[in-house]
Design an enzyme around this catalytic site. Structure first.
Site, PDB file in Angstrom:
ATOM      1  N   CYS A 148     -50.351   4.412 -53.655  1.00  0.00           N
ATOM      2  CA  CYS A 148     -51.564   5.218 -53.542  1.00  0.00           C
ATOM      3  C   CYS A 148     -52.738   4.302 -53.176  1.00  0.00           C
ATOM      4  O   CYS A 148     -53.735   4.204 -53.909  1.00  0.00           O
ATOM      5  CB  CYS A 148     -51.833   5.937 -54.846  1.00  0.00           C
ATOM      6  SG  CYS A 148     -50.460   6.974 -55.316  1.00  0.00           S
ATOM      7  N   GLU A 149     -52.561   3.587 -52.104  1.00  0.00           N
ATOM      8  CA  GLU A 149     -53.582   2.674 -51.573  1.00  0.00           C
ATOM      9  C   GLU A 149     -53.492   2.823 -50.069  1.00  0.00           C
ATOM     10  O   GLU A 149     -52.408   2.652 -49.496  1.00  0.00           O
ATOM     11  CB  GLU A 149     -53.242   1.206 -51.918  1.00  0.00           C
ATOM     12  CG  GLU A 149     -53.355   0.832 -53.371  1.00  0.00           C
ATOM     13  CD  GLU A 149     -54.788   0.779 -53.866  1.00  0.00           C
ATOM     14  OE1 GLU A 149     -55.705   0.543 -53.055  1.00  0.00           O
ATOM     15  OE2 GLU A 149     -54.977   0.993 -55.075  1.00  0.00           O
TER      16      GLU A 149
ATOM     17  N   GLY B 129     -43.532 -24.897 -47.157  1.00  0.00           N
ATOM     18  CA  GLY B 129     -42.775 -23.768 -47.677  1.00  0.00           C
ATOM     19  C   GLY B 129     -42.532 -22.748 -46.574  1.00  0.00           C
ATOM     20  O   GLY B 129     -41.407 -22.389 -46.241  1.00  0.00           O
ATOM     21  N   ARG B 130     -43.644 -22.329 -45.954  1.00  0.00           N
ATOM     22  CA  ARG B 130     -43.557 -21.266 -44.958  1.00  0.00           C
ATOM     23  C   ARG B 130     -42.596 -21.590 -43.807  1.00  0.00           C
ATOM     24  O   ARG B 130     -41.758 -20.770 -43.447  1.00  0.00           O
ATOM     25  CB  ARG B 130     -44.961 -21.004 -44.386  1.00  0.00           C
ATOM     26  CG  ARG B 130     -45.061 -19.785 -43.498  1.00  0.00           C
ATOM     27  CD  ARG B 130     -46.424 -19.741 -42.818  1.00  0.00           C
ATOM     28  NE  ARG B 130     -47.506 -19.885 -43.755  1.00  0.00           N
ATOM     29  CZ  ARG B 130     -48.109 -18.888 -44.395  1.00  0.00           C
ATOM     30  NH1 ARG B 130     -47.748 -17.648 -44.146  1.00  0.00           N
ATOM     31  NH2 ARG B 130     -49.090 -19.104 -45.240  1.00  0.00           N
TER      32      ARG B 130
ATOM     33  N   ARG C 219     -48.276  -9.220 -47.361  1.00  0.00           N
ATOM     34  CA  ARG C 219     -49.121  -9.944 -46.403  1.00  0.00           C
ATOM     35  C   ARG C 219     -49.906  -9.036 -45.444  1.00  0.00           C
ATOM     36  O   ARG C 219     -51.086  -9.297 -45.195  1.00  0.00           O
ATOM     37  CB  ARG C 219     -48.310 -10.980 -45.627  1.00  0.00           C
ATOM     38  CG  ARG C 219     -47.716 -12.068 -46.539  1.00  0.00           C
ATOM     39  CD  ARG C 219     -47.061 -13.188 -45.755  1.00  0.00           C
ATOM     40  NE  ARG C 219     -48.018 -13.999 -45.056  1.00  0.00           N
ATOM     41  CZ  ARG C 219     -48.289 -13.913 -43.780  1.00  0.00           C
ATOM     42  NH1 ARG C 219     -47.625 -13.089 -43.011  1.00  0.00           N
ATOM     43  NH2 ARG C 219     -49.205 -14.673 -43.239  1.00  0.00           N
TER      44      ARG C 219
HETATM   45  C1  LIG Z   1     -48.881 -23.220 -50.725  1.00  0.00           C
HETATM   46  C2  LIG Z   1     -48.821 -24.662 -50.846  1.00  0.00           C
HETATM   47  C3  LIG Z   1     -47.898 -25.392 -50.100  1.00  0.00           C
HETATM   48  C4  LIG Z   1     -47.001 -24.751 -49.082  1.00  0.00           C
HETATM   49  O1  LIG Z   1     -47.697 -24.275 -48.001  1.00  0.00           O
HETATM   50  P1  LIG Z   1     -46.958 -23.645 -46.747  1.00  0.00           P
HETATM   51  O2  LIG Z   1     -48.059 -23.053 -45.971  1.00  0.00           O
HETATM   52  O3  LIG Z   1     -46.018 -22.640 -47.305  1.00  0.00           O
HETATM   53  O4  LIG Z   1     -46.256 -24.733 -46.055  1.00  0.00           O
HETATM   54  C5  LIG Z   1     -47.816 -26.732 -50.303  1.00  0.00           C
HETATM   55  N1  LIG Z   1     -48.612 -27.361 -51.190  1.00  0.00           N
HETATM   56  C6  LIG Z   1     -49.518 -26.704 -51.920  1.00  0.00           C
HETATM   57  C7  LIG Z   1     -50.353 -27.454 -52.888  1.00  0.00           C
HETATM   58  C8  LIG Z   1     -49.654 -25.336 -51.782  1.00  0.00           C
HETATM   59  O5  LIG Z   1     -50.559 -24.676 -52.503  1.00  0.00           O
END
Ligand SMILES: *Cc1c(COP(=O)(O)O)cnc(C)c1O
Length: 417
Positions: free
Chosen positions: A342-343, A275-276, A311
């Protein structure tokens, strides 16, 4: 080194802000597509095929998922709304992976009805799945290698992580699934998050490939795929080196030839659920300076807060900052860049060296495409921002409007609100 640039000029961003007030996240379609193509090209050698299931949690916006689908990606989900999003963009069956944990029954029912690939997190879920949704034709298990493998900072040691089956449980689990008539099998693991060392991913692949050979041999089942999980890191800091994906690909290719092809299992597909690395670098949080405050330190107060990007406060994560129009201006000193919650940890940066800033300056926080908007929340009555898409032709579309006060009160049934 990774160069930190923005995909728009100062003039362009000012025009965008006239139409869509700050703060907002903006995503760079051209760069998203180029990166996706690069990833697929790197793994085009896999005889059984390659696929990335985009981890929806990173950026759960169907317009983004449309683009990724168009580039050949599926979706990795772990909740009912994520399944519904994937269904809505027209992904179906094997194009959706359900890698959940601590899963409620209704989510298994939906996953089974959509005929997606279900990735069980625990051996006790075999009975739970059977009772609530029935046994599907194919199944995947999530492996936790335990003390075999060192974890990294975010996920920690595998044996302390809540995820996955032990090695013994894998053998037992696949055997039971075979007896229940399951025909298609997959093996998954994910033991890293935001990892920049390429060797990590090759080692992970080796663990899975060895296991596939052993499980096939001992249980007489055939695996359709291994899933390497996500966890590919991105260079948040200018001095960080990106993951050398060519080395990852070459390393896995060698292992695949040595272990899988030699065993005659070359229909095995390799998939991942990144994802990242798919979205992170291609999103930017655009925010304006509201106030400059001088006390014991200098505080630059923004119109965004940790409700828009959590993050830094959550993990002490670094997000690079570009000041539009002052890219080459000399550093004035160290400042804390803050939001309005307020943190006291509502800070995007602490002691960051930045040029002289005044109210009205436009700051761009880099690498907010993954876990940026997605982690947003409403604490302190703060509203989530809009999401914009910078299209390949330079035009901009709003792919999610900003929240309103009415949205915030929508779940209350109280007179006057
Ligand atoms: C968060 C997650 C991903 C994606 O991770 P990235 O670091 O964004 O690549 C893939 N699989 C599972 C099961 C996750 O929890």
């Amino acid at each position: 080194m990774s160069e930190k640039t923005v995909p728009f000029s100062e003039e362009q961003i000012k025009e965008i802000i006239e139409k869509y007030p700050t703060p907002f996240h903006i995503y760079d379609e051209k760069a998203i597509r180029e990166n996706a193509k690069k990833l697929y090209k790197l793994f085009d050698w896999v005889p059984g095929g390659f696929k990335n299931y985009f981890a929806v949690k990173a950026c759960p916006n169907p317009y983004i998922m449309d683009i990724l689908k168009d580039e050949g990606m599926g979706a990795d989900c772990s909740s009912l709304p994520e399944l519904l999003l994937s269904d809505a963009v027209g992904l179906e069956g094997d194009d959706i992976f359900f890698s959940s944990n601590d899963t409620p029954a209704d989510e298994y029912v939906k996953a089974k009805n959509l005929n997606v690939i279900i990735n069980l997190d625990d051996i006790s879920h075999i009975d739970y799945l059977e009772k609530n949704a029935g046994i599907p034709e194919g199944i995947c298990f999530r492996y936790n290698p335990g003390p075999l493998k060192e974890g990294n900072v975010i996920i920690g040691k595998p044996e302390d992580a809540k995820y996955g089956f032990t090695r013994e449980q894998l053998f037992e689990g696949y055997k039971r699934m075979k007896e229940k008539g399951v025909k298609h099998f997959g093996l998954h693991t994910m033991v890293a998050s935001n990892e920049l060392n390429w060797e990590y991913f090759v080692e992970t692949a080796e663990i899975l490939l060895d296991l596939v050979v052993e499980l096939t041999d001992k249980l007489g089942i055939t695996f359709d795929f291994i899933n390497l999980g996500g966890g590919i890191g991105i260079p948040y800091k200018p001095e960080d080196e990106p993951v050398d994906l060519e080395k990852v690909s070459a390393g896995i290719k060698k292992l695949y030839e040595e272990k899988i092809e030699k065993a005659g299992l070359h229909k095995l597909k390799i998939v991942m659920e990144s994802g990242r690395m798919v979205m992170g670098p291609y999103g930017y949080l655009v925010t304006k300076v509201l106030h400059k405050k001088e006390t014991y330190k200098t505080f630059i107060g923004m119109d965004a807060s940790m409700a828009n990007l959590m993050r830094p406060a959550l993990y002490g994560a670094y997000h690079h900052i570009t000041v539009m129009g002052k890219e080459n201006a000399p550093v004035e000193g160290k400042v804390d860049v803050t939001g309005s919650l307020c943190e006291n940890n509502d800070k995007f940066a602490i002691d960051r060296e930045l040029p002289k800033l005044v109210p009205g300056d436009i700051l761009v926080l880099h690498d907010t495409g993954a876990h940026g908007y997605a982690m947003g929340f409403n604490y302190n009555g703060k509203l989530r921002s809009a999401e914009l898409l910078l299209k390949e032709d330079g035009s901009v579309v709003e792919i999610r409007r900003a929240e309103t006060v009415a949205d915030y009160f929508a779940t209350l049934n109280y007179p006057g609100l």
